[in-house]
Write a protein that holds these residues in place. Sequence first.
Motif, PDB file in Angstrom:
ATOM      1  N   THR A  52       0.839  -1.180   0.000  1.00 44.08           N
ATOM      2  CA  THR A  52       0.000   0.000   0.000  1.00 44.08           C
ATOM      3  C   THR A  52       0.879   1.235   0.000  1.00 44.08           C
ATOM      4  O   THR A  52       2.062   1.176   0.339  1.00 44.08           O
ATOM      5  CB  THR A  52      -0.921   0.023   1.232  1.00 44.08           C
ATOM      6  N   GLY A  53       0.321   2.353  -0.393  1.00 43.99           N
ATOM      7  CA  GLY A  53       1.074   3.599  -0.358  1.00 43.99           C
ATOM      8  C   GLY A  53       1.654   3.995  -1.699  1.00 43.99           C
ATOM      9  O   GLY A  53       1.090   3.725  -2.767  1.00 43.99           O
ATOM     10  N   LEU A  54       2.822   4.599  -1.666  1.00 45.60           N
ATOM     11  CA  LEU A  54       3.408   5.203  -2.858  1.00 45.60           C
ATOM     12  C   LEU A  54       3.833   4.181  -3.895  1.00 45.60           C
ATOM     13  O   LEU A  54       3.606   4.369  -5.099  1.00 45.60           O
ATOM     14  CB  LEU A  54       4.616   6.064  -2.447  1.00 45.60           C
ATOM     15  N   GLY A  55       4.442   3.080  -3.483  1.00 49.16           N
ATOM     16  CA  GLY A  55       4.970   2.105  -4.431  1.00 49.16           C
ATOM     17  C   GLY A  55       3.914   1.517  -5.347  1.00 49.16           C
ATOM     18  O   GLY A  55       4.041   1.585  -6.576  1.00 49.16           O
ATOM     19  N   PRO A  56       2.840   0.914  -4.820  1.00 42.75           N
ATOM     20  CA  PRO A  56       1.793   0.385  -5.703  1.00 42.75           C
ATOM     21  C   PRO A  56       1.143   1.459  -6.570  1.00 42.75           C
ATOM     22  O   PRO A  56       0.760   1.188  -7.709  1.00 42.75           O
ATOM     23  CB  PRO A  56       0.790  -0.216  -4.711  1.00 42.75           C
ATOM     24  N   THR A  57       1.031   2.660  -6.034  1.00 44.39           N
ATOM     25  CA  THR A  57       0.424   3.741  -6.820  1.00 44.39           C
ATOM     26  C   THR A  57       1.288   4.105  -8.007  1.00 44.39           C
ATOM     27  O   THR A  57       0.795   4.280  -9.135  1.00 44.39           O
ATOM     28  CB  THR A  57       0.196   4.974  -5.926  1.00 44.39           C
ATOM     29  N   LEU A  58       2.594   4.210  -7.793  1.00 42.03           N
ATOM     30  CA  LEU A  58       3.494   4.509  -8.902  1.00 42.03           C
ATOM     31  C   LEU A  58       3.466   3.398  -9.946  1.00 42.03           C
ATOM     32  O   LEU A  58       3.504   3.652 -11.156  1.00 42.03           O
ATOM     33  CB  LEU A  58       4.916   4.721  -8.384  1.00 42.03           C
ATOM     34  N   GLU A  59       3.407   2.150  -9.484  1.00 42.05           N
ATOM     35  CA  GLU A  59       3.353   1.046 -10.443  1.00 42.05           C
ATOM     36  C   GLU A  59       2.045   1.075 -11.227  1.00 42.05           C
ATOM     37  O   GLU A  59       2.015   0.741 -12.413  1.00 42.05           O
ATOM     38  CB  GLU A  59       3.503  -0.300  -9.726  1.00 42.05           C
ATOM     39  N   PHE A  60       0.967   1.489 -10.596  1.00 42.00           N
ATOM     40  CA  PHE A  60      -0.314   1.616 -11.300  1.00 42.00           C
ATOM     41  C   PHE A  60      -0.183   2.587 -12.473  1.00 42.00           C
ATOM     42  O   PHE A  60      -0.596   2.285 -13.594  1.00 42.00           O
ATOM     43  CB  PHE A  60      -1.380   2.090 -10.312  1.00 42.00           C
ATOM     44  N   TYR A  61       0.397   3.751 -12.213  1.00 38.15           N
ATOM     45  CA  TYR A  61       0.542   4.741 -13.285  1.00 38.15           C
ATOM     46  C   TYR A  61       1.472   4.231 -14.383  1.00 38.15           C
ATOM     47  O   TYR A  61       1.231   4.464 -15.574  1.00 38.15           O
ATOM     48  CB  TYR A  61       1.041   6.064 -12.718  1.00 38.15           C
ATOM     49  N   ALA A  62       2.549   3.548 -14.007  1.00 39.69           N
ATOM     50  CA  ALA A  62       3.486   3.037 -15.008  1.00 39.69           C
ATOM     51  C   ALA A  62       2.847   1.926 -15.837  1.00 39.69           C
ATOM     52  O   ALA A  62       3.004   1.884 -17.072  1.00 39.69           O
ATOM     53  CB  ALA A  62       4.752   2.528 -14.324  1.00 39.69           C
ATOM     54  N   THR A  63       2.116   1.024 -15.183  1.00 36.80           N
ATOM     55  CA  THR A  63       1.512  -0.107 -15.899  1.00 36.80           C
ATOM     56  C   THR A  63       0.397   0.354 -16.827  1.00 36.80           C
ATOM     57  O   THR A  63       0.301  -0.079 -17.982  1.00 36.80           O
ATOM     58  CB  THR A  63       0.974  -1.135 -14.894  1.00 36.80           C
ATOM     59  N   VAL A  64      -0.446   1.249 -16.320  1.00 41.12           N
ATOM     60  CA  VAL A  64      -1.535   1.759 -17.165  1.00 41.12           C
ATOM     61  C   VAL A  64      -0.978   2.558 -18.339  1.00 41.12           C
ATOM     62  O   VAL A  64      -1.537   2.540 -19.434  1.00 41.12           O
ATOM     63  CB  VAL A  64      -2.512   2.595 -16.314  1.00 41.12           C
ATOM     64  N   SER A  65       0.132   3.242 -18.130  1.00 43.04           N
ATOM     65  CA  SER A  65       0.772   3.962 -19.237  1.00 43.04           C
ATOM     66  C   SER A  65       1.094   2.997 -20.373  1.00 43.04           C
ATOM     67  O   SER A  65       0.862   3.305 -21.549  1.00 43.04           O
ATOM     68  CB  SER A  65       2.056   4.647 -18.747  1.00 43.04           C
ATOM     69  N   ARG A  66       1.638   1.850 -20.032  1.00 39.10           N
ATOM     70  CA  ARG A  66       1.966   0.864 -21.065  1.00 39.10           C
ATOM     71  C   ARG A  66       0.704   0.258 -21.684  1.00 39.10           C
ATOM     72  O   ARG A  66       0.685  -0.077 -22.874  1.00 39.10           O
ATOM     73  CB  ARG A  66       2.859  -0.231 -20.472  1.00 39.10           C
ATOM     74  N   GLU A  67      -0.351   0.102 -20.868  1.00 36.02           N
ATOM     75  CA  GLU A  67      -1.594  -0.458 -21.394  1.00 36.02           C
ATOM     76  C   GLU A  67      -2.173   0.420 -22.502  1.00 36.02           C
ATOM     77  O   GLU A  67      -2.734  -0.074 -23.480  1.00 36.02           O
ATOM     78  CB  GLU A  67      -2.626  -0.612 -20.270  1.00 36.02           C
ATOM     79  N   PHE A  68      -2.041   1.722 -22.355  1.00 39.56           N
ATOM     80  CA  PHE A  68      -2.568   2.634 -23.367  1.00 39.56           C
ATOM     81  C   PHE A  68      -1.789   2.523 -24.687  1.00 39.56           C
ATOM     82  O   PHE A  68      -2.256   3.017 -25.711  1.00 39.56           O
ATOM     83  CB  PHE A  68      -2.514   4.078 -22.869  1.00 39.56           C
ATOM     84  N   ALA A  69      -0.610   1.928 -24.663  1.00 40.61           N
ATOM     85  CA  ALA A  69       0.201   1.806 -25.866  1.00 40.61           C
ATOM     86  C   ALA A  69       0.003   0.479 -26.578  1.00 40.61           C
ATOM     87  O   ALA A  69       0.705   0.195 -27.550  1.00 40.61           O
ATOM     88  CB  ALA A  69       1.683   1.984 -25.513  1.00 40.61           C
ATOM     89  N   LYS A  70      -0.959  -0.331 -26.170  1.00 34.83           N
ATOM     90  CA  LYS A  70      -1.178  -1.620 -26.812  1.00 34.83           C
ATOM     91  C   LYS A  70      -1.772  -1.431 -28.208  1.00 34.83           C
ATOM     92  O   LYS A  70      -2.640  -0.588 -28.430  1.00 34.83           O
ATOM     93  CB  LYS A  70      -2.093  -2.489 -25.956  1.00 34.83           C
ATOM     94  N   LYS A  71      -1.324  -2.264 -29.128  1.00 36.34           N
ATOM     95  CA  LYS A  71      -1.788  -2.165 -30.517  1.00 36.34           C
ATOM     96  C   LYS A  71      -3.275  -2.460 -30.662  1.00 36.34           C
ATOM     97  O   LYS A  71      -3.963  -1.875 -31.503  1.00 36.34           O
ATOM     98  CB  LYS A  71      -0.984  -3.132 -31.396  1.00 36.34           C
ATOM     99  N   LYS A  72      -3.788  -3.360 -29.841  1.00 39.38           N
ATOM    100  CA  LYS A  72      -5.176  -3.784 -30.004  1.00 39.38           C
ATOM    101  C   LYS A  72      -6.170  -2.655 -29.759  1.00 39.38           C
ATOM    102  O   LYS A  72      -7.327  -2.747 -30.176  1.00 39.38           O
ATOM    103  CB  LYS A  72      -5.476  -4.956 -29.075  1.00 39.38           C
TER     104      LYS A  72
END
Length: 1533
Positions: free
Chosen positions: A1176-1196
């Motif tokens: 919980t806290g800053l670490g999971p939140t930062l990973e959320f933003y990083a992971t979703v950033s990559r999700e928006f770049a998916k070709k599909k």
Amino acid sequence: MSAGMMSEFAMRFSEIRGNLKQHEDPGSRMVALQELSNLLLVSTEEMFTSSFSADQIVHELVDIMVHPIFGEDDPESMLVACRCLASLMDALPQSTRAVVYGGAVPVLCQKLLEIEYIDLAEQALSTLKRISADHPTVVVREGGLTACLTYLDFFATNVQRTAVIVAANCSRNIPSDCFPTVRDVMPVLLNVVMGTDQKVVEQGCLSVARIIESFRNHPDKLEQLVSEELLQKMLDLLIPGPTNVVGHHIHAHFLKALSYAAKVSPKLVATMFRMHIVDTLYQILTGVSPPTDAELEEQVNNSVMIMQTVIHSPKDQVLATLNVVSELLPGIQKEDLSQNSTFLDTMDNLNYSNPEVNEKKLAILVTCQPEVRHFVMVLLPVLLDVYSCTVDLGIRQKVVTAFLKMFLNIDVGILHDALKNVQFSSLLASILAQKDHLSIVVSGLQIADVLRRRLPEIYEYHFEREGVLAEIVKLAADKPGDAEKTNKKVAEDHDDVEEDGDRVEHMHDDAADDEEKSELSSLISDQRSQISSPDSSRANMSSLSHVLSTYQTSLDHWIANFAQEFLNKYVVSSQSNSKAASGLNELKRLADSLVVGPQLEARLTELASHFNSEALTSISSFELLNSGIMEATLQLLASGSDEEKLFSRRAFLCTFMDVHGMSNASSPFSVLIAKLHESLVRSEHFDVLTSPHSERENPTEVLSQQVRLKLVADDDAEVFKTYRVFAVSIPAVATFKSLDDYLRMRIGDKGSSTPSGSHRSASSGVLNNTFTSFASFAASAAASSSPSASSAAVRAFESAAEAGEGTSAGAHAEIPEASESKSKSSSDAHAECDNEKQEKDSDAASAMSSVNDDLLDGVDEYISSSQETEGRRVSVQVDGDNVTAQTPGGTSISTPIPIPSPAIKKDSGSADFMSRSAVSTSRQSYSSALQSTNQDWHIEFRINDKLVPNDMTVFGAIHKYGSDKSFAQSRHHWDVMTSVRFRKVPGPAPVQANEPLKYGEKFKEVPESLKDDNTSFMILQLLRILYALNANLGEIFSDEDVAVVSLPVNQFISSKLTSKLNRQLDEPLIVASACLPDWNSDLTRHYPFLFPFETRRLFLQSTSFGHFRSINRWKTHGSESNRRDSHSNRAFIFKTMRQKVRIARSQILQSAVKVMELYGSSPSILEVEYFDEVGTGLGPTLEFYATVSREFAKKKLRLWRENESDPEHEYVSGRYGLYPMPMSESKAKAESGRKILHLFKILGQFVARALLDSRLLDIKFNPMFFRAQQDSVAPSLASVKTVDAHLARSLKLLQKFSAAKNKLLADETLSDDEKNARVENIEVDGVRVDDLALDFTLPGQPDFELIEGSGNEPVTIHNIDLYVKRVIDATLGSGIEKQLNAFREGFSSVFSFAAMSAFTPEELVMLCGQIDEDWSLETLYDSVKADHGYTMSSKTVQNLLEVMTWYDVNQRRAFLQFITGSPNLPIGGFKSLTPTFTIVCKSSEPPYSPDDYLPSVMTCVNYLKIPDYSSKEVLRARVTKAIEEGSGAFLLS
């Protein structure tokens, strides 16, 4: 504590004291001693009665230390007795005096020197540490300084730290008779400052600095104490860099010590010159290595680095550095000045020196001439830049003092060489023109006189060319005869002069702080102290105003007389005047000839010759302003048809910038920019607004200030008598919306019911004119739309006051603030990082005592419901295409339906995120209930008959609408009550329609702040055009194969305006109250190139992130000060609001869309957790933003162009970044198109949310994504190249067909039939247009018709121009317009996208996470912290940092993801990581060795817990394995 407990405690002490006196019974004494030790450990000051006497206890304890209970071989009793002394002083601080006078100090020193028992010696040090804090001189006289340092090497590191703290305490104000003792310990202190432990070295440095300060009035003794070796070590420790083991606070102490030494000891001055102290001073002021002689000749420009250093360095350090520069030079003698110095004596920047010391320093200038020459050549340009890049009066005074000393005492030949490449005349002219402060003007006139007297061959001519004489003429003509004008000036400068009074009272940066104050300074100090008294009022200030008025008038007379004398003395020859005038006339002639025509290039070449890099021959800023060159150049580049502008701009660039080679800082283009900045410095008059607080008051204290308001209902208002006139105390940064909420439940419909409290006024016991306190309601001011904030505000408003009509606001009694009763919510089972500093959920503050408690009974349900939503964890679950959000109790949360606001148009790109509701729930918040049930009327507030908007802060309203603006900026503002009239008005509250400028849109009119300053406006306009030309050289010369190299953008930065803007943003009340002057937003939006990126980013955070975050930014900045100022009587009451959501990692994009729909526009800070994970806290939140950033770049998702992507890869990639795939009108109307547009809207919301919460993204946008649709950039083939290089090459081929056709059609020798025949047969590279088989569809997208209904129309030689134009438009314009609008709409639902116009497209890409990262070993050493078992010299730490430098890009991203939760570093790199990246030791347990363990991390605090591995290879392997196994989840380590 009850009286009974205190009595029992006293009896126990009496019994113990009696047992300690039983010398005949050692056993009883030892038991009593142990009991005393245990009792003192748990004692507090409140336990001791007034009759308690520490003397007897101390006497017995000292006796035991001298005569142990069981004889000489009894260290235990001595140790316990020593511990009792320390515990007694901790529990009862005033007992320290009894310990000192009880003879404990010599005994403790003796035990240290004997060092027979190491435990006893360590405890003696701890006890002396407590004593030395209050009685340092006693410890020194008893030999304590020698005792604590004699056996320093025998102690462990933690004990050494205690010993040097004792030494540092003892070094304060050492009497001169202790000199032999101090002299003996100086070699030991030298060894201490050469150590490796930071805390030991820092305390040793502090001790050295305090010793030098103690003997600053004894130069003979000082020279014996400060050896050359010690002086060299001091200079080494002052050099900034990763190898430096001391902090900035030690730098300030050392610099102060050096200034003391330089002031009184010419011998030490000579030593400093020989040690090249100038190199150290240069590095402190610039942050870079000192220049070599060759670099000095090349005129290396470090102005931007100097500006950054001055802005970001502590003010006291900059002042101390400048003071060292000043004290190294001979002082100013009264006979050196041309006029009577009576008034100069009162100025802080002139302190006349000792004649004897001065003579010796003058002799040093001769004997050390090479070193002095290097000193002047290096520092003179730096001092010039320091003055230009600050608006701080103290720093500027130090700089002009150094200038005056240099020009008075340095050899003329050295001055000539140093000044030949420096624009000093221009600086002098700006000093006299700006008149920022009278003391600076006085110094400027003195400098002008000295330069004209000592270097007449240079400045006789250049004072005329640069306008110095013109400014002196104005000063001579400005006789201070107008009393009204003088009084107005005094009123305007009142706060500045008050600060001068503070500086006289408190300033210790100057080495002459022991000198007597001047008579005027003392008078100002006396008057200030009277005004600062509790009984002060506006009338009390009349005597001070009279003094200031007299002082102002006297200096005005002095300045005018000096200016006239200067003119009489030097302006006697017309030769120089005629020479300067002829040069000006020549420039005027040249300006008249700058018109579009065949001679334009020749005229521009002639003009460029006047802009050369020689300071003494180049055109001056005065000539640029008065010759018409600036107006003519602006007219040439900005007027005419598109063809004419393109022609003139190309001709201008070809002559002023070497577009065929490498441009450099000496090109005419660069010189022109520099001259325009010099002219801007002279012409601009942008004022910095200051708030009424002292510079020493931290931001937390400032924002917690209370303002007194007298609320008066209008005569015709239907308001209960109780509330017609009453007083309140409210936080200055609270909004009138909070006041509106407070009054609504009290002045409701009068006819409906009688307030339950109104009939109790006679029996309530509360006096009339009760003063209502608002101290606990400020959370509502931070975010008025927050449910919990509103409820907290309501409960805090329960201290209503009753007042009769016509009562005087001057007499009132304040109701004491009740303490808040807080209860934590039920704890969650998830792991929480200790250092995350999260605000826990709490109930609203308990009600304060009030006669109107029952007024809130009717809204209790709203209060309770509003508290249920804020701060709880919301779970987002995905079931196929169905996404739901639920509370822990299982209640579903519906997605809010956006309601269009009349103030926000669809394409305006703006929104006020503070006014949007975060969640639409079935139960309304209190504020929502008010709005929904009382829209038939609203409350209107007025100050001085001016309507106050509800979203304005109290301080902002008083600042804007108050009757006395000058007094509103005075620090006595808090003692004045402001009258606010209110009334009920039928109908809903009006909506504030404020549609800001769109991103990238050009303004059509002159900005408000520049309407009265045409000169500055023209300079800025010309700079704007030049900046655009420099940034778009590729577009201008797109059809030419030339090597185009633009100038660095930092050459367009204005040091002075940057300093002013940073100074303005340092005003907490002004920023939080949105009272910033108009020029702040005008310049950052229309001329952003004037400011560095860091300043513009700070402006964005301060002005666009909302009230709540603005206040909390200051709360964060002031937290350290708050810890130091524990005595503060006003707590900081603004709470951080957080919204926690729990999502499924496997369905992260769908969950992210739902989260953005629910909370994207919420003012709360968003925190993310994952199902089935404990993180919980800053670490999971930062990973959320990083992971979703990559999700928006998916070709599909089909969002982006894929022309450069790897076909086998899941994600879109490209050299230049992500760029939208063009979308046709028909597709936009289809279901698939609407989904794509919705995703772009969510993406905009997601990016804005990350910027708002300071989270890191991992999206690489193409800069054209932000540049497209800007009015300033027309779509072109060069822009297409950055999006699709293959398409650009194809279009360039088609343009060749078009060019060949146009050439044939323009040939007048051919008939129409011949032209048509040849056009049909045009071939390029052996290919005809028809052979290409093109039609009017977008290449790669056959369903995208370039012209509606003409998809099957073939491309021919006749319509090829239209085809190319349509393809470019579809690629860069209309084809992506809908996606961009959706992105901006989503972005603006969080905060206004128009605010981003302050950044370039490249900077916007950087804000989204794409930065150049520095992983060099030097940077890592300077940015990483080692703790808990490691130091920076530990082998494992060094191995880890070396391994980190070996990583490639992918390994770096994986490492950062493992450590922080994000694969990218923040802007600023490792140094900007918050918290600091810390390496700690991970212990091992037998039978396992460290090599058997994997490292683990705490991402919320950036902690890497790593075992002490045996080798570098093992470390690399184990770290790599941990990264691989630890990715994808947050688990317990």
